[in-house]
Design a protein around this motif. Structure first.
Motif, PDB file in Angstrom:
ATOM      1  N   GLN A   1     -17.128  -8.007  18.662  1.00 15.08           N
ATOM      2  CA  GLN A   1     -15.909  -7.316  18.252  1.00 15.08           C
ATOM      3  C   GLN A   1     -16.219  -5.940  17.679  1.00 15.08           C
ATOM      4  N   ASP A   2     -17.230  -5.869  16.844  1.00 17.62           N
ATOM      5  CA  ASP A   2     -17.555  -4.583  16.236  1.00 17.62           C
ATOM      6  C   ASP A   2     -18.075  -3.595  17.275  1.00 17.62           C
ATOM      7  N   ALA A   3     -18.842  -4.086  18.237  1.00 21.74           N
ATOM      8  CA  ALA A   3     -19.258  -3.214  19.334  1.00 21.74           C
ATOM      9  C   ALA A   3     -18.018  -2.666  20.054  1.00 21.74           C
ATOM     10  N   GLY A   4     -16.995  -3.495  20.169  1.00 23.75           N
ATOM     11  CA  GLY A   4     -15.739  -3.059  20.769  1.00 23.75           C
ATOM     12  C   GLY A   4     -15.110  -1.911  19.993  1.00 23.75           C
ATOM     13  N   HIS A   5     -15.198  -1.970  18.677  1.00 22.91           N
ATOM     14  CA  HIS A   5     -14.648  -0.878  17.861  1.00 22.91           C
ATOM     15  C   HIS A   5     -15.421   0.417  18.097  1.00 22.91           C
ATOM     16  N   LEU A   6     -16.748   0.287  18.134  1.00 20.72           N
ATOM     17  CA  LEU A   6     -17.590   1.458  18.376  1.00 20.72           C
ATOM     18  C   LEU A   6     -17.261   2.070  19.747  1.00 20.72           C
ATOM     19  N   ALA A   7     -17.157   1.204  20.757  1.00 17.70           N
ATOM     20  CA  ALA A   7     -16.839   1.672  22.108  1.00 17.70           C
ATOM     21  C   ALA A   7     -15.493   2.386  22.117  1.00 17.70           C
ATOM     22  N   HIS A   8     -14.511   1.779  21.458  1.00 17.41           N
ATOM     23  CA  HIS A   8     -13.160   2.343  21.419  1.00 17.41           C
ATOM     24  C   HIS A   8     -13.154   3.712  20.748  1.00 17.41           C
TER      25      HIS A   8
ATOM     26  N   MET B   1      -9.685  -3.344  20.644  1.00 17.16           N
ATOM     27  CA  MET B   1      -9.031  -3.770  19.390  1.00 17.16           C
ATOM     28  C   MET B   1      -7.740  -4.523  19.709  1.00 17.16           C
ATOM     29  N   SER B   2      -7.523  -5.536  18.974  1.00 12.72           N
ATOM     30  CA  SER B   2      -6.308  -6.310  19.167  1.00 12.72           C
ATOM     31  C   SER B   2      -6.038  -7.088  17.890  1.00 12.72           C
ATOM     32  N   GLY B   3      -4.897  -7.711  17.825  1.00 12.22           N
ATOM     33  CA  GLY B   3      -4.636  -8.665  16.766  1.00 12.22           C
ATOM     34  C   GLY B   3      -4.014  -8.076  15.526  1.00 12.22           C
ATOM     35  N   GLY B   4      -3.692  -8.972  14.623  1.00 16.91           N
ATOM     36  CA  GLY B   4      -2.866  -8.674  13.470  1.00 16.91           C
ATOM     37  C   GLY B   4      -3.341  -7.535  12.593  1.00 16.91           C
ATOM     38  N   GLU B   5      -4.594  -7.593  12.152  1.00 13.14           N
ATOM     39  CA  GLU B   5      -5.042  -6.615  11.170  1.00 13.14           C
ATOM     40  C   GLU B   5      -4.982  -5.191  11.708  1.00 13.14           C
ATOM     41  N   PHE B   6      -5.436  -5.016  12.952  1.00 13.75           N
ATOM     42  CA  PHE B   6      -5.504  -3.663  13.497  1.00 13.75           C
ATOM     43  C   PHE B   6      -4.115  -3.097  13.742  1.00 13.75           C
ATOM     44  N   ASP B   7      -3.232  -3.934  14.288  1.00 12.59           N
ATOM     45  CA  ASP B   7      -1.847  -3.509  14.487  1.00 12.59           C
ATOM     46  C   ASP B   7      -1.194  -3.136  13.165  1.00 12.59           C
ATOM     47  N   PHE B   8      -1.459  -3.943  12.165  1.00 13.10           N
ATOM     48  CA  PHE B   8      -0.881  -3.750  10.826  1.00 13.10           C
ATOM     49  C   PHE B   8      -1.273  -2.378  10.281  1.00 13.10           C
ATOM     50  N   ILE B   9      -2.545  -2.049  10.371  1.00  6.93           N
ATOM     51  CA  ILE B   9      -3.042  -0.764   9.885  1.00  6.93           C
ATOM     52  C   ILE B   9      -2.470   0.374  10.733  1.00  6.93           C
ATOM     53  N   GLU B  10      -2.497   0.183  12.047  1.00  9.59           N
ATOM     54  CA  GLU B  10      -2.005   1.193  12.988  1.00  9.59           C
ATOM     55  C   GLU B  10      -0.535   1.540  12.710  1.00  9.59           C
ATOM     56  N   ARG B  11       0.273   0.495  12.503  1.00  7.00           N
ATOM     57  CA  ARG B  11       1.723   0.708  12.375  1.00  7.00           C
ATOM     58  C   ARG B  11       2.111   1.287  11.026  1.00  7.00           C
ATOM     59  N   PHE B  12       1.555   0.704   9.970  1.00  7.32           N
ATOM     60  CA  PHE B  12       2.082   1.032   8.640  1.00  7.32           C
ATOM     61  C   PHE B  12       1.233   2.026   7.853  1.00  7.32           C
ATOM     62  N   PHE B  13      -0.031   2.146   8.189  1.00  6.77           N
ATOM     63  CA  PHE B  13      -0.898   2.955   7.338  1.00  6.77           C
ATOM     64  C   PHE B  13      -1.497   4.186   8.016  1.00  6.77           C
ATOM     65  N   LYS B  14      -1.711   4.143   9.335  1.00  5.30           N
ATOM     66  CA  LYS B  14      -2.254   5.336   9.988  1.00  5.30           C
ATOM     67  C   LYS B  14      -1.362   6.556   9.788  1.00  5.30           C
ATOM     68  N   PRO B  15      -0.023   6.370   9.814  1.00  6.91           N
ATOM     69  CA  PRO B  15       0.843   7.543   9.591  1.00  6.91           C
ATOM     70  C   PRO B  15       0.680   8.152   8.191  1.00  6.91           C
TER      71      PRO B  15
END
Lengths: 314, 314
Positions: A213-220, B1-15
């Protein structure tokens, strides 16, 4: 001054306070960043029953809390310096527990050359929640980030992968751990402070949520694809002894706190030397290619499919 | 990247993220401290059912969280710049709640000129726990601390005292609050950012745990005694309307987030001017004397005894 909160800070945390903390008796702490240096900041939270087991030793919980952040510093190529601590304390955690908690911090402060700068303590009716914010320093413009890997770079990792994930399974009774090595790796990460990532890495991060998963973040973040040669992923003797059935857990389980980074092949000699000089093992596990995502490959360059990717925080 | 935590950060905190946050996608954030400036750091935690009521509006909870730290900056004479956020989230707080939480932060980011630098989100089975660490800047060597008051100094306070404590009582149904002024003061502190404490204060702090108790901290750290003239303590019209029976609550109840500071009598003109220029009311409420502790005095210079001192965090 009187009462629980002030005594609590006085007894367990004032001895940990250093320069700029103003005796932990002000509204804020002071920090001077030397000229030519850049501050890096990272914050982490550990929640009882989520990130640690309620009967884990207090001393290892506090050290884990600090070391998780030290690992973030190392991943940015920064030298850790000081930290702030937030504690939401249920009544069930008594002074004896916090004495041990504080002792753990004192040990690692001495080991890693950091000090307590400030913090906040509150009561809660819920689980114990511990937050730590670390301050580190890096030469201006030299910090390492997840963006920067380019096709043609090698992919490297420090230490061994999967021990902590297996350690958690051992604590849950799913796996034997005769010498408690795996459990120890789960309870007490070895942050790779002192490994000079900033000298050669084109990108880097620490492995906390599982290698794949972390490698995925680096790639992204770098806009590239990563290929990992499954057979080269460094495993401890204890992880090998667990058997092939646990390999996927090693790659996806998290809590490794090893450094994953990319570098030009021309840096290989320098990286090997840095590993020897710091006493931190380092292994080349793959390469950066154009594209996106992470591919795990067997020795015949066939893709190995995994059933899960890694650890999600919720 | 997928799933709850990343979406959560993307939607509410990245802005909300600004310079140095690296898109909230790295192990740490970067912060540059300009030459000649000193960094100040303060961290605070709010726990559901301890520091806010579960049905308080999400938007005011997030603003309160930020403003409590802005007040700490103001108390040190510093300009707030950026912050880190730690969230331990129970499943019962849904995305709608966090959309409102994030909106509140966006409003106050614009108002106070600060931005999100980084953070951490985790799950919990307990109450919602929110941690915020603020970074501010002050000219080197100019920060205000609780140590520095000397006998002969005047004691000053900004704004009015006790409104928030009465607001909490109003929310608990103990007190009427027809215009919701008191409740508003409890829910949403007005941090005194922009009041230039560093220009004249010999010592200072913000009043968060009750005027009397916090004055005690100032006295202790400065090694002096403080005399407070009860009749001069500034009360809002709404607090006066509550009646004398609530006066002790005003002095001991906490959550004021006003600035309490000392200054040489020669600075009185400058202080009055700063109050006018910033639109922040300022009142002289007593003096610094040799000795220790805090004495509350009536108009005949007789000591007024209180049954409690202030708010303890546990």
């Amino acid at each position: 001054m009187s009462g629980g909160e002030f005594d609590f800070i006085e007894r367990f945390f004032k001895p940990l306070a250093g320069e700029g903390a103003l005796g932990l008796s002000n509204d804020a702490a002071l920090y001077d960043v030397p000229s030519g240096r850049q501050l890096i900041l990272s914050t982490d939270t550990l929640v009882e029953a989520v990130h640690f087991l309620p009967d884990d030793p207090a001393e290892t919980i506090s050290r884990k809390l600090l070391r998780v952040s030290l690992s973030d510093c190392a991943a940015m190529g920064a030298v850790p310096k000081a930290y702030l601590l937030n504690i939401s304390r249920p009544a069930s955690f008594d002074d004896l527990w916090f004495a041990s908690f504080s002792t753990g911090l004192a040990l690692d402060q001495a080991r890693y050359g950091v000090h307590l700068l400030g913090g906040d303590t509150t009561s809660t009716r819920g689980p114990l929640v511990l937050g730590l914010t670390i301050l580190g320093e890096v030469a201006h413009g030299r910090s390492v980030s997840r963006a920067g890997a380019v096709a043609g770079d090698d992919l490297w990792v420090t230490g061994t992968i999967g021990d902590a994930a297996l350690g958690l399974q051992a604590l849950l009774g799913e796996l034997p751990d005769p010498d408690q090595f795996l459990t120890g790796r789960y309870r007490l990460p070895q942050p790779r402070v002192g490994f000079p990532l900033e000298d050669f890495a084109s990108s880097g991060m620490d492995v906390s949520d599982g290698l794949i998963q972390d490698a995925g973040h680096l790639a992204h973040e770098s806009g590239v694809a990563l290929e990992i040669d499954a057979e080269t992923v460094p495993l401890s003797a204890q992880a090998r002894a667990a058997g092939a059935a646990w390999f996927e857990t090693c790659l996806t389980g998290g809590d490794d706190y090893e450094l994953l980074f990319t570098a030009s092949p021309s840096q290989a000699g320098l990286i090997e030397e840095a590993g020897k000089a710091s006493g931190i093992p380092v292994t080349r596990i793959g390469r950066v290619t154009p594209g996106r995502g992470v591919r795990l490959l067997d020795s015949a360059y066939r893709e190995v499919k995994l059933s899960r990717q890694g650890w999600q925080h919720f």
